[in-house]
Enzyme design. Structure first.
Site, PDB file in Angstrom:
ATOM      1  N   SER A 289      -1.743   3.627  10.589  1.00  0.00           N
ATOM      2  CA  SER A 289      -0.299   3.948  10.867  1.00  0.00           C
ATOM      3  C   SER A 289      -0.129   5.218  10.395  1.00  0.00           C
ATOM      4  O   SER A 289      -0.519   5.765   9.222  1.00  0.00           O
ATOM      5  CB  SER A 289       0.616   2.849  10.151  1.00  0.00           C
ATOM      6  OG  SER A 289       1.713   3.428  10.117  1.00  0.00           O
TER       7      SER A 289
ATOM      8  N   TYR B 166       2.746  -2.493   2.317  1.00  0.00           N
ATOM      9  CA  TYR B 166       1.919  -2.493   3.926  1.00  0.00           C
ATOM     10  C   TYR B 166       1.343  -1.285   4.097  1.00  0.00           C
ATOM     11  O   TYR B 166       0.176  -1.350   4.416  1.00  0.00           O
ATOM     12  CB  TYR B 166       3.388  -2.709   4.726  1.00  0.00           C
ATOM     13  CG  TYR B 166       2.984  -2.321   6.234  1.00  0.00           C
ATOM     14  CD1 TYR B 166       1.841  -2.841   6.879  1.00  0.00           C
ATOM     15  CD2 TYR B 166       3.408  -0.945   6.695  1.00  0.00           C
ATOM     16  CE1 TYR B 166       1.622  -2.385   8.129  1.00  0.00           C
ATOM     17  CE2 TYR B 166       2.911  -0.447   7.992  1.00  0.00           C
ATOM     18  CZ  TYR B 166       1.964  -1.241   8.735  1.00  0.00           C
ATOM     19  OH  TYR B 166       1.755  -0.595   9.745  1.00  0.00           O
TER      20      TYR B 166
ATOM     21  N   LYS C 171      -3.016  -0.327   4.575  1.00  0.00           N
ATOM     22  CA  LYS C 171      -3.686   0.442   5.496  1.00  0.00           C
ATOM     23  C   LYS C 171      -4.510   1.482   4.920  1.00  0.00           C
ATOM     24  O   LYS C 171      -5.572   1.946   5.264  1.00  0.00           O
ATOM     25  CB  LYS C 171      -2.625   1.140   6.377  1.00  0.00           C
ATOM     26  CG  LYS C 171      -1.669   0.272   7.374  1.00  0.00           C
ATOM     27  CD  LYS C 171      -2.644  -0.463   8.571  1.00  0.00           C
ATOM     28  CE  LYS C 171      -1.925  -1.506   9.178  1.00  0.00           C
ATOM     29  NZ  LYS C 171      -3.007  -2.333   9.882  1.00  0.00           N
TER      30      LYS C 171
ATOM     31  N   ARG D 190      18.769   4.589   4.989  1.00  0.00           N
ATOM     32  CA  ARG D 190      17.742   3.489   4.441  1.00  0.00           C
ATOM     33  C   ARG D 190      16.673   4.020   3.692  1.00  0.00           C
ATOM     34  O   ARG D 190      16.220   4.951   3.720  1.00  0.00           O
ATOM     35  CB  ARG D 190      17.025   3.054   5.685  1.00  0.00           C
ATOM     36  CG  ARG D 190      16.215   1.776   5.732  1.00  0.00           C
ATOM     37  CD  ARG D 190      15.951   1.010   6.737  1.00  0.00           C
ATOM     38  NE  ARG D 190      14.745   1.922   7.496  1.00  0.00           N
ATOM     39  CZ  ARG D 190      13.995   1.761   8.735  1.00  0.00           C
ATOM     40  NH1 ARG D 190      14.327   0.330   9.158  1.00  0.00           N
ATOM     41  NH2 ARG D 190      13.548   2.299   9.160  1.00  0.00           N
TER      42      ARG D 190
END
Ligand code: UD1
Length: 371
Positions: free
Chosen positions: A124, A148, A152, A291
């Site tokens: 990603s 997460y 990766k 965010r």
């Protein structure tokens, strides 16, 4: 010889399986349905009119995964399987590390044992962390900011060590930017669990009436309209990138990373506008604060993928919106009809609670009648 696709029932996996089958590859899918539905496999069969091997196996289940290698002549693995929700990974990091990393270790051990040295790995753009400049090239500094992304990044490093240990390995690491869209048939697409975290599925669910309005996270970024900019890529283009990477690794050894993006950035409000035009539906939104963890601008330099893999994204933002909308309209509740019943049941329960009545029996009868 077959291609093993881990996580082949998922969003990107299922689209990739279709392109593999269209090119007459024999494929074996391994999936535990932790974030996907059995129905997606039926849809793959329906779209391609072809069959494939399937094992409902968790990568952590070494014994059953080994059976897949014993029973099939596998040439290469396209490895999608893994947990992928950023926010959730912050809440339950150990699950993410265990599932994504241990699962990959078990897979690689079996690949080595059965001398399957070819892998396309689903990574990603999140591995670029808070990149300070754009467009982002593969040689930019790496550094993920959440568990997460760290899984990766760690897997990328593990795969690099494997190649050093044995030059027979051939691995392509594909760093996706923001995959959206759906297959033209409208039969497969993204089916997030619960309320979507990502922009496009959220917009699509607002459009179809499942969610009230979109929240735009921040309009005070240093961008054309103040909202965040991303490199959205059509999932079919992404799937085709896997085919090109597969062809490449079957002919070359070593390891390399490739960006799969369009090289174009669109702001949140531009995406909203494109979706409105593609669907003819107004998307109400409210601007709220940023965010946490979001970066202002992120888009790829896709030149290396073009030069080495002979791959470029061809589908534009309008087509991405049209295809998302077709999928969402045809499947307002994703793959599971049952979800419609749940929504209806919940609704009836609320209505009946207000009336002070017990609703279960009524909602049961009504949902049975509606099926
Ligand atoms: C997210 C993940 C990334 C993953 C990618 C998969 C984070 C921090 N990053 O990327 O690791 O690879 O999804 O597609 O979650 N937005 C809104 N309202 C919403 C949702 C999003 O305004 O309800 C905005 C975001 O602030 C951002 C843009 O839309 O500017 C895209 O967000 P999203 O679709 O979640 O993707 P990313 O955050 O880029």
């Amino acid at each position: 010889m077959a291609i093993l696709v881990t996580g082949g029932a998922g969003y990107i996996g299922s689209h990739t399986c279709i392109e593999l089958l269209n090119e007459n590859y024999e494929i074996i899918i391994v999936d535990n349905f932790s974030n996907s539905k059995k129905e997606s496999l039926e849809r793959i069969r329906k779209i391609t009119n072809k069959d494939f091997g399937f094992y409902e196996v968790d990568l952590l289940d070494q014994a059953n995964l080994e059976k897949v290698f014993i029973e099939n002549d596998i040439e290469a693995v396209i490895h999608f399987a893994g947990f992928k929700a950023v926010g959730e990974s912050v809440q339950i990091p150990l699950s993410y590390y265990h599932n994504n990393i241990t699962g990959t270790l078990i897979l690689c051990e079996l690949m080595a044992k059965y001398k399957v040295y070819n892998m396309v790995f689903s990574s990603s753009a999140t591995v670029y962390g808070m990149s300070e400049t754009v467009p982002i090239s593969e040689d930019f500094p790496l550094g993920a900011t959440n568990p997460y992304g760290k899984t990766k990044l760690m897997i990328e490093e593990i795969l690099g060590d494997l190649v050093v240990s044995n030059p027979d390995w051939s691995i392509a690491i594909l760093r996706y930017f923001n995959p959206i869209g759906a297959h033209k048939s409208g039969l497969i697409g993204e089916d997030p669990n619960g309320i979507p975290n990502n922009l496009m599925p959220y917009i699509a669910q607002v459009a179809v009436g499942k969610l009230k309005e979109l929240t735009v996270f921040g309009n005070d970024y240093d961008t054309l309209d103040g909202t965040g900019i991303r490199d959205y890529i059509h999932v079919v283009d992404l799937a085709l990138g896997h085919l090109k990477a597969l062809q490449y690794i079957l002919e070359h050894n070593g390891i390399d990373a490739y960006n799969l993006g369009t090289g174009d950035g669109y702001s949140v409000l531009q995406v909203v506008e494109e979706f409105e035009q593609a669907s003819g539906v107004k998307i109400p939104f409210t601007i709220r604060s940023r965010r946490p963890g979001d970066i202002p601008v992120c888009y790829a330099n896709p030149i290396k993928s073009k030069e080495k893999l002979n791959w470029t994204a061809k589908r534009g933002i309008r087509e991405m919106c049209e295809d998302t909308w077709r999928w969402q309209q045809n499947n307002p509740n994703g793959y599971e009809e049952k979800k419609m019943h749940e929504i209806y049941c919940n609704y009836l329960e609320k209505v009946n609670m207000m009336k002070g009545r017990k609703s279960c029996a009524i909602s049961y009868i009504l949902t049975r009648k509606s099926s």
